[in-house]
Structures are given as C-alpha cells and as structure tokens.
Design a protein around this motif. Sequence first.
Motif, mmCIF file in Angstrom:
data_model
loop_
_atom_site.group_PDB
_atom_site.id
_atom_site.type_symbol
_atom_site.label_atom_id
_atom_site.label_comp_id
_atom_site.label_asym_id
_atom_site.label_seq_id
_atom_site.Cartn_x
_atom_site.Cartn_y
_atom_site.Cartn_z
ATOM 1 N N ASN A 21 29.691 50.751 45.020
ATOM 2 C CA ASN A 21 28.824 49.578 45.065
ATOM 3 C C ASN A 21 29.709 48.356 45.270
ATOM 4 O O ASN A 21 30.720 48.188 44.584
ATOM 5 N N PHE A 22 29.327 47.478 46.231
ATOM 6 C CA PHE A 22 30.154 46.313 46.543
ATOM 7 C C PHE A 22 30.279 45.372 45.353
ATOM 8 O O PHE A 22 31.358 44.847 45.068
ATOM 9 N N ASN A 23 29.174 45.130 44.655
ATOM 10 C CA ASN A 23 29.187 44.183 43.549
ATOM 11 C C ASN A 23 30.075 44.679 42.414
ATOM 12 O O ASN A 23 30.914 43.944 41.874
ATOM 13 N N ARG A 24 29.911 45.977 42.040
ATOM 14 C CA ARG A 24 30.735 46.525 40.955
ATOM 15 C C ARG A 24 32.209 46.574 41.357
ATOM 16 O O ARG A 24 33.093 46.327 40.527
ATOM 17 N N ALA A 25 32.480 46.911 42.606
ATOM 18 C CA ALA A 25 33.863 46.965 43.070
ATOM 19 C C ALA A 25 34.508 45.577 43.028
ATOM 20 O O ALA A 25 35.675 45.431 42.644
ATOM 21 N N ALA A 26 33.750 44.555 43.430
ATOM 22 C CA ALA A 26 34.278 43.193 43.397
ATOM 23 C C ALA A 26 34.602 42.763 41.969
ATOM 24 O O ALA A 26 35.643 42.142 41.703
ATOM 25 N N LYS A 27 33.723 43.113 41.025
ATOM 26 C CA LYS A 27 33.988 42.777 39.623
ATOM 27 C C LYS A 27 35.213 43.506 39.101
ATOM 28 O O LYS A 27 36.010 42.954 38.334
ATOM 29 N N ALA A 28 35.384 44.767 39.521
ATOM 30 C CA ALA A 28 36.542 45.535 39.078
ATOM 31 C C ALA A 28 37.846 44.945 39.609
ATOM 32 O O ALA A 28 38.897 45.079 38.974
ATOM 33 N N CYS A 29 37.767 44.281 40.776
ATOM 34 C CA CYS A 29 38.950 43.675 41.389
ATOM 35 C C CYS A 29 39.097 42.197 41.042
ATOM 36 O O CYS A 29 40.040 41.536 41.503
ATOM 37 N N PHE A 30 38.121 41.661 40.272
ATOM 38 C CA PHE A 30 38.133 40.256 39.857
ATOM 39 C C PHE A 30 38.121 39.304 41.051
ATOM 40 O O PHE A 30 38.840 38.294 41.092
ATOM 41 N N VAL A 31 37.304 39.646 42.054
ATOM 42 C CA VAL A 31 37.118 38.782 43.224
ATOM 43 C C VAL A 31 35.634 38.704 43.525
ATOM 44 O O VAL A 31 34.822 39.448 42.963
ATOM 45 N N SER A 32 35.277 37.815 44.444
ATOM 46 C CA SER A 32 33.886 37.730 44.865
ATOM 47 C C SER A 32 33.556 38.886 45.805
ATOM 48 O O SER A 32 34.455 39.502 46.400
ATOM 49 N N GLN A 33 32.270 39.167 45.950
ATOM 50 C CA GLN A 33 31.857 40.256 46.824
ATOM 51 C C GLN A 33 32.233 39.968 48.269
ATOM 52 O O GLN A 33 32.632 40.877 49.007
ATOM 53 N N SER A 34 32.119 38.701 48.675
ATOM 54 C CA SER A 34 32.465 38.348 50.058
ATOM 55 C C SER A 34 33.964 38.525 50.308
ATOM 56 O O SER A 34 34.374 38.949 51.398
ATOM 57 N N THR A 35 34.791 38.210 49.300
ATOM 58 C CA THR A 35 36.240 38.386 49.448
ATOM 59 C C THR A 35 36.587 39.862 49.619
ATOM 60 O O THR A 35 37.396 40.235 50.479
ATOM 61 N N LEU A 36 35.954 40.708 48.805
ATOM 62 C CA LEU A 36 36.209 42.141 48.916
ATOM 63 C C LEU A 36 35.747 42.670 50.262
ATOM 64 O O LEU A 36 36.465 43.431 50.925
ATOM 65 N N SER A 37 34.554 42.279 50.697
ATOM 66 C CA SER A 37 34.018 42.765 51.969
ATOM 67 C C SER A 37 34.887 42.319 53.143
ATOM 68 O O SER A 37 35.182 43.102 54.049
ATOM 69 N N THR A 38 35.325 41.068 53.100
ATOM 70 C CA THR A 38 36.178 40.550 54.175
ATOM 71 C C THR A 38 37.517 41.267 54.208
ATOM 72 O O THR A 38 38.045 41.593 55.282
ATOM 73 N N GLY A 39 38.074 41.562 53.020
ATOM 74 C CA GLY A 39 39.345 42.254 52.952
ATOM 75 C C GLY A 39 39.261 43.638 53.577
ATOM 76 O O GLY A 39 40.175 44.074 54.286
ATOM 77 N N ILE A 40 38.143 44.346 53.330
ATOM 78 C CA ILE A 40 37.973 45.683 53.906
ATOM 79 C C ILE A 40 37.749 45.597 55.407
ATOM 80 O O ILE A 40 38.268 46.427 56.174
ATOM 81 N N GLN A 41 37.006 44.609 55.844
ATOM 82 C CA GLN A 41 36.807 44.420 57.285
ATOM 83 C C GLN A 41 38.143 44.135 57.983
ATOM 84 O O GLN A 41 38.416 44.668 59.069
ATOM 85 N N ASN A 42 38.971 43.295 57.370
ATOM 86 C CA ASN A 42 40.289 43.008 57.939
ATOM 87 C C ASN A 42 41.150 44.274 58.010
ATOM 88 O O ASN A 42 41.924 44.468 58.956
ATOM 89 N N LEU A 43 41.013 45.131 56.996
ATOM 90 C CA LEU A 43 41.761 46.382 56.991
ATOM 91 C C LEU A 43 41.304 47.284 58.137
ATOM 92 O O LEU A 43 42.123 47.914 58.815
ATOM 93 N N GLU A 44 39.987 47.329 58.370
ATOM 94 C CA GLU A 44 39.456 48.125 59.477
ATOM 95 C C GLU A 44 39.975 47.612 60.815
ATOM 96 O O GLU A 44 40.356 48.409 61.685
ATOM 97 N N GLU A 45 39.987 46.307 60.981
ATOM 98 C CA GLU A 45 40.473 45.721 62.237
ATOM 99 C C GLU A 45 41.957 46.024 62.431
ATOM 100 O O GLU A 45 42.409 46.322 63.542
ATOM 101 N N LEU A 46 42.718 45.963 61.329
ATOM 102 C CA LEU A 46 44.148 46.199 61.415
ATOM 103 C C LEU A 46 44.447 47.654 61.780
ATOM 104 O O LEU A 46 45.314 47.945 62.600
ATOM 105 N N LEU A 47 43.688 48.578 61.170
ATOM 106 C CA LEU A 47 43.911 49.999 61.428
ATOM 107 C C LEU A 47 43.250 50.471 62.713
ATOM 108 O O LEU A 47 43.602 51.523 63.256
#
Length: 300
Positions: A21-47
């Motif tokens: 779940n995006f919301n729970r994952a963001a809380k576990a990482c102590f970031v906002s949901q948008s920050t987590l989603s953007t980070g994963i999107q950047n990882l996809e683009e990089l790979l």
Amino acid sequence: MSRWPNLKQLHYLVALAECENFNRAAKACFVSQSTLSTGIQNLEELLGVQLIERDNKSFIMTPIGLEVVQRARQLLSETKDLLEMTASRGGSLSGPLRLGCIPTIAPFLLSPLVTLCGETYPDLDLLLREDTSDNLLKLLEAGELDLLLLALPYDLGSFHSRVVGQDPFRLVLHEKLIDSYEANPARYAGLPDHSLFLLEREHCLTDHALSACQLADQAKINPFAATSLYTLVQMVSHQQGATFLPEMALRAGILERTELVAVAPQGQMPHRDIGLVWRPSSCRVEAFAGLGRLVTSCLR
C-alpha cells in the motif's frame, strides 16, 4: 549505465512491496506518498523497466519488479552491515543490535541477558524480536535483524552459527504418573497412551525433545498441541499427563503452583544446543562473540 540507483529509491520499492500500500509504505519510510511514488518512478526510468503496474486504486509488482525487490533487499542488508561495521569498528558492542529469539527461549533467558548486557556493555542498545525460527531467519536474510538466538540443530542454509551453551531436557509429569514411569523398566512404556502433550510442530522444541529424549512410541503422544510452554504446562496439569520441558523454563519457575514434577528422561543427558546465528556478510562477528559469552554465562 551512467547513473546509478540510490539506496533511498531501493528502500522505497522494498517498503512498497512489503506494505502492499502506497500510504503505509510512505509512513514506514517517513516520507510523503508523493515523494515515495516519485522516487519509484525515477527508479523505473533509470532502470528502463516497469517495476509496478498501477491503476487508480491499486498496483501489482511486475515479474522484473519482484526480482529487483529481492536484489534490493540484499543490497540494503549489506549496506546496513557496512554501516554497523564502521560505526562499531567490528568488535565493539555498542549502538543498536537487533536480536531475534524463539518463544521457547525468550521468556526465560532474555531478562537476565538484558540485565547482564546493561552491566557489561552500557553503550549497547539491545532491540528484541520474538518469533518462530522460520520467520526470524527470513527477517535476518532481509536485514531486519542482526543476530538470532535459536535452538539447534536447525536448517540454517548459508547462515553462520556458533553454539554458546546447552539446555537439558526434563520429563515433566503429573505426580500421579510418577510410579507408572519410574517402576517400568522401559520407562516411557509405563505412561498411558495419549498422555504426552507437546508444542505445535512450528516450534522446533518438539522435534528436539523427541529426538534427544529418544521417544519412539507415537501412541504416547496426545493429538492436541499447545502454542506456548505456559499453555503446555496448563494442559499437562489439567489432563494429568506429561511433557518435555527445557531446564531454563524450570529454573524460571514455570511449574510453580502446579502438581507437576520434573524427572530425568531417557537418553544420555538429553539436551538442545543454544546458538547464535548471523549473516555471512556481517562484519560484527567479534561483537557477536562477546554477546555469546554473556548468553553462556546466563545459561550456567
């Protein structure tokens, strides 16, 4: 590849896979949901691959995404080992140490161990997790635990281990069964059928006890199993039966206010080994040895 993925992006992906779940994952990482989603999107683009399939309400991991998550867990685990090695210089017991322990050891050994650690290593922050052997090994592999305190032998795969002490077994039975056990030359043969109660099979103590104490007659075992040693004692007491218990539980007073007594079981000094287990990549082996010496002291 001119650019490399960063550990934070990998951490976001692993958290999403574990939390589902995006919301729970963001809380576990102590970031906002948008920050987590953007980070994963950047990882996809990089790979250059799609790691997750998204829609408006949910997502699923792609096959390559699952493989990346597995590799990311290994990288994050080894990075934690590297940080801990440099922080502790390999041999000092200081800072956080995440210790996993099984339920047939934790209630009886951790309290004196924590006290002794506080006296011997005041800079050590011992963080404890109790679970079954299988679950603890998974957490160790994922880098969520640093060290395990288990009963051996056990299938440890590629993990390293060291035996730090032995815990003898005792046959515990209701006082009404003493004569039927001690008067019979074969001993176990004198116990009534279905009179022996054990833990559920997910607890390794059952296999260790049956093997060490050389009980081969399955007719003696009751089909109902307990989930903890405390429940096991109550079952044996109420049904006026018998069981096998480790010496550390007896020393902790688990038989107080019962009509149960402990006697020597069959076999030559039947026991289970108590051991420490860690990842081969860990650089804190000297520190683990120091903790092992404290465990040995507690067992004595």
